[in-house]
Write a protein that holds these residues in place. Structure first.
Motif, mmCIF file in Angstrom:
data_model
loop_
_atom_site.group_PDB
_atom_site.id
_atom_site.type_symbol
_atom_site.label_atom_id
_atom_site.label_comp_id
_atom_site.label_asym_id
_atom_site.label_seq_id
_atom_site.Cartn_x
_atom_site.Cartn_y
_atom_site.Cartn_z
ATOM 1 N N LYS A 9 0.874 -1.172 0.000
ATOM 2 C CA LYS A 9 0.000 0.000 0.000
ATOM 3 C C LYS A 9 0.915 1.226 0.000
ATOM 4 C CE LYS A 9 -3.692 2.378 2.392
ATOM 5 N NZ LYS A 9 -4.654 2.358 3.483
ATOM 6 N N ILE A 10 0.585 2.205 -0.804
ATOM 7 C CA ILE A 10 1.391 3.415 -0.903
ATOM 8 C C ILE A 10 0.852 4.431 0.099
ATOM 9 C CG2 ILE A 10 2.160 5.256 -2.435
ATOM 10 C CD1 ILE A 10 1.755 3.184 -4.756
ATOM 11 N N LEU A 11 1.660 4.718 1.121
ATOM 12 C CA LEU A 11 1.268 5.645 2.183
ATOM 13 C C LEU A 11 1.521 7.092 1.779
ATOM 14 C CD1 LEU A 11 2.809 3.676 5.176
ATOM 15 C CD2 LEU A 11 0.454 3.598 4.321
ATOM 16 N N SER A 12 2.578 7.318 1.031
ATOM 17 C CA SER A 12 2.909 8.623 0.459
ATOM 18 C C SER A 12 3.805 8.348 -0.732
ATOM 19 C CB SER A 12 3.614 9.520 1.485
ATOM 20 O OG SER A 12 4.858 8.983 1.854
ATOM 21 N N CYS A 13 3.897 9.312 -1.653
ATOM 22 C CA CYS A 13 4.715 9.092 -2.848
ATOM 23 C C CYS A 13 5.100 10.437 -3.450
ATOM 24 C CB CYS A 13 3.952 8.250 -3.859
ATOM 25 S SG CYS A 13 4.931 7.850 -5.326
ATOM 26 N N LYS A 14 6.345 10.814 -3.260
ATOM 27 C CA LYS A 14 6.837 12.073 -3.821
ATOM 28 C C LYS A 14 6.863 12.014 -5.352
ATOM 29 C CE LYS A 14 9.637 13.264 0.155
ATOM 30 N NZ LYS A 14 10.994 13.478 0.672
ATOM 31 N N ASP A 15 7.037 10.811 -5.901
ATOM 32 C CA ASP A 15 7.107 10.630 -7.351
ATOM 33 C C ASP A 15 5.774 10.958 -8.027
ATOM 34 O OD1 ASP A 15 8.461 9.805 -9.766
ATOM 35 O OD2 ASP A 15 7.353 7.916 -9.658
ATOM 36 N N ASP A 16 4.665 10.515 -7.435
ATOM 37 C CA ASP A 16 3.337 10.772 -7.991
ATOM 38 C C ASP A 16 2.300 10.729 -6.864
ATOM 39 O OD1 ASP A 16 0.941 10.940 -9.361
ATOM 40 O OD2 ASP A 16 1.560 9.564 -10.947
ATOM 41 N N PRO A 17 1.917 11.892 -6.330
ATOM 42 C CA PRO A 17 0.965 11.950 -5.222
ATOM 43 C C PRO A 17 -0.380 11.284 -5.506
ATOM 44 C CG PRO A 17 2.005 14.091 -5.546
ATOM 45 C CD PRO A 17 2.412 13.215 -6.697
ATOM 46 N N ARG A 18 -0.748 11.097 -6.769
ATOM 47 C CA ARG A 18 -2.011 10.424 -7.097
ATOM 48 C C ARG A 18 -2.017 8.971 -6.659
ATOM 49 N NH1 ARG A 18 -2.489 10.663 -13.248
ATOM 50 N NH2 ARG A 18 -0.308 10.113 -12.982
ATOM 51 N N ALA A 19 -0.834 8.402 -6.406
ATOM 52 C CA ALA A 19 -0.724 6.992 -6.034
ATOM 53 C C ALA A 19 -1.025 6.746 -4.557
ATOM 54 C CB ALA A 19 0.679 6.485 -6.366
#
Length: 64
Positions: A9-19
């Motif tokens: 599960k993606i908790l945060s993602c600097k690469d793509d916040p939509r994730a």
């Protein structure tokens, strides 16, 4: 530590916040290195979202 094929599960993602909040699968066969800036490649995140790169702290392993 993650392995190829692990569902996360993606908790945060600097690469793509939509994730954020979505799940995907780890692609990397080995721990990430300098080429990806120490980030894991996560695939199958969403229909309109390609693979994303996330740091270990941005991911949580899910029960499969």
């Amino acid at each position: 530590m993650f392995n190829a094929g692990d569902e996360v599960k993606i908790l945060s993602c600097k690469d793509d916040p939509r994730a954020v909040g979505r799940t995907g699968r780890i692609v990397d066969e080995v721990p990430p290195g300098p080429l990806t800036g120490g980030r894991w490649t996560v695939h199958r995140v969403g229909f309109l979202i390609g693979s994303v790169l996330c740091h270990t702290t941005e991911l949580q392993k899910t029960d499969q």
